[in-house]
Design a protein around this motif. Structure first.
Motif, PDB file in Angstrom:
ATOM      1  N   TYR A   1       0.824  -1.203   0.000  1.00  0.00           N
ATOM      2  CA  TYR A   1       0.000   0.000   0.000  1.00  0.00           C
ATOM      3  C   TYR A   1       0.865   1.263   0.000  1.00  0.00           C
TER       4      TYR A   1
ATOM      5  N   TYR B   1       1.985   1.845  -3.375  1.00  0.00           N
ATOM      6  CA  TYR B   1       0.847   2.374  -4.135  1.00  0.00           C
ATOM      7  C   TYR B   1       0.678   3.871  -3.887  1.00  0.00           C
TER       8      TYR B   1
ATOM      9  N   ASN C   1       1.048   6.745  -6.783  1.00  0.00           N
ATOM     10  CA  ASN C   1      -0.173   7.399  -7.259  1.00  0.00           C
ATOM     11  C   ASN C   1      -0.536   8.703  -6.554  1.00  0.00           C
TER      12      ASN C   1
ATOM     13  N   TYR D   1      -8.608   0.722  -1.571  1.00  0.00           N
ATOM     14  CA  TYR D   1      -7.461  -0.184  -1.659  1.00  0.00           C
ATOM     15  C   TYR D   1      -7.678  -1.464  -0.847  1.00  0.00           C
TER      16      TYR D   1
END
Length: 244
Positions: free
Chosen positions: A30, A33, A37, A151
């Motif tokens: 995560y 991620y 992003n 997520y």
């Protein structure tokens, strides 16, 4: 990030370490991620894993045992603690089919919801956000809740959480009246759990509405930054034409 433990006994230490070992790969993915992003470059120096009393009474006077700043993040990784906290939102409402449905939902939460709470706190590190001000607190809190839910929760879990949030907002407003999102601020944490989470759930629902309108999280962020680049001609709620 360093992993620190503030515990009362060996059993509690083992419980927290087991949680970390079991789920570390998931929240490390995560973090990757977020960096890819959402412009997360700096993380807290440490995560402090501790129990409810230590998190909410000793380290900080705060009713929610998850919070962060640039130095450290504090988290209580006990699902039963969080179930109890969420269920306390129902204390002031009479028993009804709706409250029974909400209670059933919160009683069945899993470790994925703990990971989502961790994800919420880590998403605060995103450089996509402007300075953290009470004027825009609803936007940041709603957005980090939305990002972390997308997520860590399945589509079905996301929709179930959203439905419960909508029900709780309706219950709160029926009993206490409408409160604008602009009231989200430091005073939020001086209320009871129903009052505190009312503001979080409304902020999440506002972001969910905006993502549906704009088509993506990135498009919502783009318009948010356009508001800032144009000198904030109106408050952010008016800019987004939000009347929820």
């Amino acid at each position: 990030m360093k992993q620190l433990y503030l515990v009362t006994d060996k059993e509690q230490l083992q419980l927290y370490q087991d949680f970390l070992i079991h789920h570390q790969e998931k929240w490390q993915s995560y973090i990757h991620y977020l960096k890819k992003n959402y412009q997360v470059t700096d993380l807290p120096q440490a995560i402090l894993w501790t129990d409810l009393e230590t998190a909410t009474k000793i380290l900080r006077d705060c009713p929610i045992p998850a919070y962060t700043n640039e130095v450290r993040m504090v988290m209580t990784p006990e699902i039963e603690v969080w179930k109890s906290i969420y269920l306390r939102q129902l204390e002031d409402y009479p028993i009804s089919p709706e409250t029974k449905e909400i209670a059933t939902y919160y009683s069945s939460l899993s470790d994925r919801h703990l990971l989502q709470i961790i994800g919420h706190e880590l998403a605060h590190q995103s450089d996509c956000f402007l300075d953290y001000e009470e004027e825009t607190m609803w936007f940041e809190e709603g957005m980090v809740e939305y990002i972390s839910r997308c997520y860590f929760l399945s589509d079905q879990e996301f929709e179930a959480e959203k439905r419960v949030n909508e029900q709780l907002v309706q219950l709160f407003q029926a009993q206490n009246g409408y409160h604008p999102l602009s009231e989200f601020g430091k005073a939020t944490y001086q209320g009871n759990y129903a009052s505190i989470f009312y503001k979080y759930w409304r902020s999440f629902l506002a972001i969910d509405f905006l993502v549906q309108r704009f088509g993506s999280i990135s498009a919502v962020f783009a318009d948010y930054h356009r508001w800032n680049d144009e000198g904030r001609p109106v408050d952010l709620l008016t800019w987004f034409n939000l009347r929820i």
